[in-house]
Design an enzyme around this catalytic site. Sequence first.
Site, PDB file in Angstrom:
ATOM      1  N   GLU A  20      -9.420  41.659  41.426  1.00 42.74           N
ATOM      2  CA  GLU A  20      -8.377  42.545  40.906  1.00 42.74           C
ATOM      3  C   GLU A  20      -9.095  43.675  40.206  1.00 42.74           C
ATOM      4  O   GLU A  20      -9.714  43.488  39.161  1.00 42.74           O
ATOM      5  CB  GLU A  20      -7.438  41.795  39.953  1.00 42.74           C
TER       6      GLU A  20
ATOM      7  N   LYS B  23     -17.081  33.605  32.776  1.00 39.88           N
ATOM      8  CA  LYS B  23     -17.900  34.549  32.011  1.00 39.88           C
ATOM      9  C   LYS B  23     -17.009  35.567  31.328  1.00 39.88           C
ATOM     10  O   LYS B  23     -16.289  36.324  31.974  1.00 39.88           O
ATOM     11  CB  LYS B  23     -18.902  35.287  32.907  1.00 39.88           C
TER      12      LYS B  23
ATOM     13  N   CYS C 147      -5.158  48.379  33.643  1.00 45.37           N
ATOM     14  CA  CYS C 147      -5.365  48.773  35.040  1.00 45.37           C
ATOM     15  C   CYS C 147      -4.073  49.212  35.714  1.00 45.37           C
ATOM     16  O   CYS C 147      -4.121  49.939  36.711  1.00 45.37           O
ATOM     17  CB  CYS C 147      -6.016  47.636  35.817  1.00 45.37           C
TER      18      CYS C 147
ATOM     19  N   GLU D  90     -10.046  56.929  37.764  1.00 43.58           N
ATOM     20  CA  GLU D  90      -9.362  56.012  36.856  1.00 43.58           C
ATOM     21  C   GLU D  90      -9.646  56.436  35.421  1.00 43.58           C
ATOM     22  O   GLU D  90     -10.791  56.683  35.039  1.00 43.58           O
ATOM     23  CB  GLU D  90      -9.807  54.575  37.075  1.00 43.58           C
TER      24      GLU D  90
END
Length: 480
Positions: free
Chosen positions: A249, A173, A283, A384
């Site tokens: 992850e 996806k 990331c 983040e």
Amino acid sequence: MTYLTDLLIAGELRPGRGAPRDVENPADESVLAQVNDADEQDVEEAVGAASRAWRAWARTPEAERAAALRRLADLLAEHREELAEILVAEVGKPVVEAEAEIGGTIGFTSHAASLLETRTDEIRYTGNRNEEIWTRRRPYGVVAAIIPWNFPSALVTRKLAPALAAGNAVVLKADEKTPLSALAIARIVAGSDLFPPGLVNVLTGAGESVGRALVRSSATDLVTMTGSSAAGKAILADAADQVKPVSLELGGKAPFIVMPDADLELAVRDAVASRHMNCGQVCIANERTFVHESLYQSFVERYVDAVSNLVVADPRDRATQVGPKVSGAELDKTLDSLQRSVSAGAKVLVGGSRLGGHGYEKGHWFAPTVLRDVTDAMPVMSEELFGPVTPVTVFDEWDEVAARANATRYGLSAYVYTSDLSVAMAASRDLSFGEVYINRIGPEEVNGFHAGFHESGLGGDDGAHGLDGYFRKQTVYMRY
């Protein structure tokens, strides 16, 4: 250019049955294409086709599977320019970075073939005569692979190639914001005749619907996902009822630590590059810059000068170093974190706002920003931050900075700049992160192991350990 908008389901390229969705160019907000998402029936058909296809593929000799992957890598290389153009258009990624990502797209594919060719199983011995224990690696079956929007080409093959190498089928996806890269690869796969129909399926759609359906399906045997920590937790919850294995992850909050004996020029250059690659939407990006008090003032001066001279412009221009944010919603998240931190006392040294005026009339443009006078509790230091904002803070000694670096729920990547081997060894011992880079930044290498601690994930990608995650282990007690 004309963009492919068909999904790949059961060996057939066709539109999804779900609602149409516009794909936006983040540089000017124009509509690149309209893609019909998958619906529940599409998911069922893709998973069913994968279930029927994988067993014959798993019986295919390793050498033949490796040869198919190498040929796929060659085909991807033939489409290198087209794939890079798609990345520039749908992500707003500067063209030089886009070309590098396509290099990774190809590299993940060819490297999976080499890992397959060199893998081994195990034979152990018992205390009985004429008896051995075989530990064999067996494919899971149907792998549900879910990827994010920030690297929508390389992450396709980072999941697809090792899953196929191990003998699995894949239903992938793509993120709904950036589906065109995955769909272009799907077309290449479909036209290659390298894989049985249904072995590779590529869908688009929202995680809450298509992604959740894949995770909850009783016919998917393993879920591998790259994305946010919140999404990873939702996947774990959805997979729990079936005790389905999950590899995640997730997010990061990487510390970038500059010790007093660091090469200052290298540290500044790498800190800028790590923070601003893909407009900070990475990331493993430098999220928290810790500089020893003896170098702090010099570092900040050089860093601000370098950031002030970054070229923020049309991502199609080869001189561009920073493109737009991927969407208006992502830009707003960055601005909100920045504003809350400034309200708490952070000082803006450069940037600090959206970009407007000539060249920025349309699109999601944000000025590269540097902050000082930050505390570890501020949003820019604790949440983040997927954007080109650098908080710079000062420290006195190693134990202090190691403790502050570890004071996060994340644990993906960390960076340390030092010329002292004992400090480098202490970093590998003391920092609670899945990856520790000494005197260099990412991207990570295909032969490494990209894995996070804590809320940065479970399992991991790349190298022999990454490939191993696509196998389940079977023990055979052999008496003869």
